[in-house]
Enzyme design. Structure first.
Site, PDB file in Angstrom:
ATOM      1  N   GLY A 135     -38.854   4.369   1.053  1.00 19.71           N
ATOM      2  CA  GLY A 135     -39.063   5.739   1.502  1.00 19.71           C
ATOM      3  C   GLY A 135     -39.915   5.829   2.750  1.00 19.71           C
ATOM      4  O   GLY A 135     -40.587   6.843   2.980  1.00 19.71           O
ATOM      5  N   GLY A 136     -39.898   4.767   3.566  1.00 26.65           N
ATOM      6  CA  GLY A 136     -40.632   4.808   4.825  1.00 26.65           C
ATOM      7  C   GLY A 136     -42.135   4.834   4.668  1.00 26.65           C
ATOM      8  O   GLY A 136     -42.852   5.180   5.604  1.00 26.65           O
ATOM      9  N   SER A 228     -36.326  -1.453   1.422  1.00 28.55           N
ATOM     10  CA  SER A 228     -36.710  -0.647   2.573  1.00 28.55           C
ATOM     11  C   SER A 228     -38.215  -0.764   2.795  1.00 28.55           C
ATOM     12  O   SER A 228     -38.723  -1.867   2.975  1.00 28.55           O
ATOM     13  CB  SER A 228     -36.251   0.804   2.363  1.00 28.55           C
TER      14      SER A 228
END
Length: 531
Positions: A135-136, A228
């Site tokens: 989620g960055g 991610s």
């Protein structure tokens, strides 16, 4: 992540003490008299019966980082006096809802969830798989929903298939997790601010070392895996001395070994303090602590984009927790040396790029992104619309290579050169069997649905081949946690990465196989820029 997966699949449908372990020669403790009751050194937790597994949700591994505790290292939580019915996920950490932009979450969010096979309570120490969500580093949670009422990272199916204990973790996000500012440096015992989210993950791994035995887990056989930004954080854990000895294997899924420089992190902190009205306050730290999470996020909103740049809140080089950028730590052989799996998806940015993306947009992107004419010409030639069938597909290939695929090769090579422990590479090319979703390709995060056995979302009916791939991936990941070598009965043998051949496992329901070379010519081009 949540937004990406929901959109894509809607198209598919229309000071605590730890126990000893079996490796040390001692017998596992007898199971508690009450079924599904985990007695930790800091509280008793009653699980929820999931058939062949127990789930334990919302276990606090650290106290609430609120008030004076905001922007400080995590501390031990208060231990409950009575048995806790661990049946609900903790609130997500403060963030902006990707769909609406509205603030959501709660600072009292430092919790983890445990999914334990029932057999582990009786048989004792089984491997542990600790998942870090993406989620960055600005959005997401361990309770992320892939569709209403269904949690994507529900580890019950993964625990059932592998026989391992699965743990999912939450950590501080955005400005609350990564803010760097001289005012925060000044009050820190080690004169360092930032990387609070990374400290949270270290605290969670310490909890695993102390208490996972209560769930039948083996603290000496812990694998961390993340996707991610979760993959970025896995690499940061490889690089930080604070995590030494806390895990025995690592998986980096679509994540890089990157960190912001001190200069960049300080600039981000200065901008936030100014926008929040605290830059000229007599006590800047106190002023920032007086602001609500919503105000802080509004002061410098974190933008999360798979195809674009990183959110402004990331791990940063601080000289202590991260003495240098993770890739530099690896290249210098100063990292935590464990077996590593690393990989990426074939069309990482595919779901985020509109199907209407035009040639004019692509040409504008090339012009603004690559300022040097010779480089721009070379990129335009490598990633021409003629080569890929459209400007949109060329843009997806370019951004996927640049951000994910080629850096994964660079990291794999660095790891092999710096350690004797094996490294394994994968390339996920599976595209769901639906004409309405095929345009997105093997997009960012798609492999998670296979790994967590969540293929039947939004009414989608997975094929037998897709279910077989899901099962194989669960077994590969599970055996890697158990032995440091990924294997799956009835599936291709996954051999270690050979830098000279760029050997890797293709994960595809039609033709999973070992082969050599991923986008080699293109990645050789980017290698000159360190990617």
């Amino acid at each position: 992540m949540r937004f990406i997966l929901i959109i894509a699949f809607s198209t598919l449908a229309a000071a605590c003490g730890g126990g000893s372990n079996s490796d040390g020669g001692s017998s596992p403790p007898p199971p508690p008299a009450t079924a599904g009751l985990a007695r930790t050194a800091c509280g008793d937790y009653q699980g929820t019966d999931r058939g062949s597994t127990w789930s334990f949700l919302g276990i606090r591994f650290a106290g609430a980082p609120t008030g004076a505790r905001r922007w400080r290292s995590p501390e031990s939580p208060a231990c409950p006096n009575a048995t806790v019915a661990a049946s609900a996920y903790a609130p997500k950490c403060p963030q902006l809802d990707r769909a609406t932009g509205e603030p959501e979450g709660d600072e009292d969010c430092l919790a983890l969830n445990v999914f334990a096979p029932k057999a582990s309570f009786a048989s004792g120490r089984v491997p542990v798989m600790v998942f870090i969500h993406g989620g960055g580093n600005a959005i997401g949670s361990a309770g992320e929903e892939v569709e209403p009422g269904r949690v994507l990272y529900d580890g019950a199916a993964l625990a059932e298939t592998t026989g391992n204990v699965v743990v999912t973790v939450q950590y501080r996000l955005g400005p609350l997790g990564w803010l760097v500012h001289p005012a925060l440096d000044a009050e820190a015992p080690d004169a360092r601010s930032g990387n609070y989210g990374l400290e949270d993950l270290v605290a969670a791994l310490n909890w695993v070392q102390r208490d996972i035995g209560a769930f039948g887990g083996n603290k000496d056989r812990v694998m961390i895996f993340g996707q991610s930004a979760g993959g970025v954080n896995v690499c940061a854990l490889l690089a930080t001395p604070a995590a030494t000895g806390l895990f025995d294997a690592a998986v980096i899924q679509s994540g890089g070994c990157v960190a912001d420089s001190r200069t960049k992190a300080l600039a981000t902190g200065a901008t936030l303090a100014e926008n929040a009205g605290c830059s000229t306050a007599a006590d800047v730290a106190a002023c920032l602590r007086s602001k609500s999470p919503a105000t802080l996020m509004a002061a410098l909103p974190p933008t999360v984009s798979v195809a674009g740049g990183q959110a402004p809140y990331q791990p940063s080089v601080d000289g202590t927790l991260l003495p240098a950028a993770p890739i530099e730590r690896i290249q210098g052989g100063q990292h935590n040396r464990v077996p590593v799996v690393i990989g990426a998806n074939a069309d990482e940015t595919g779901q985020e790029v509109p199907l209407t993306y035009s040639d004019a947009q692509y040409q504008a992107f090339l012009t603004t992104t690559f300022q040097t004419p010779a480089v721009r010409a070379a990129v335009a030639d490598l990633y021409s619309a003629a080569n890929f069938g459209s400007s949109r597909k060329a843009y997806v290939a370019l951004t996927s290579d640049l951000k994910f695929i080629c850096p994964s090769r660079t990291t794999a090579r660095a790891l092999v050169a710096a350690q004797s422990e094996p490294v394994f590479r994968y390339f996920f090319t599976e595209v769901p069997d639906s004409p309405t979703s095929s345009a997105y390709g093997a997009f960012h995060g798609l492999e998670l649905l296979f790994l967590y056995g969540a293929l039947d979302v939004r009414g989608y009916a997975p094929t037998a081949a897709e279910r077989a791939l899901s099962l194989a991936m669960q077994r590969y990941w599970g055996s890697f946690a158990a032995t440091g070598a990924p294997a799956a009965a009835g599936s291709p043998a996954w051999t270690p990465f050979d830098p000279a051949r760029d050997s890797h496992l293709v994960l595809d329901s039609a033709s999973s196989r070992m082969t050599d070379g991923v986008n080699t010519t293109r990645c050789d081009f980017w290698a000159q820029f360190g990617l």
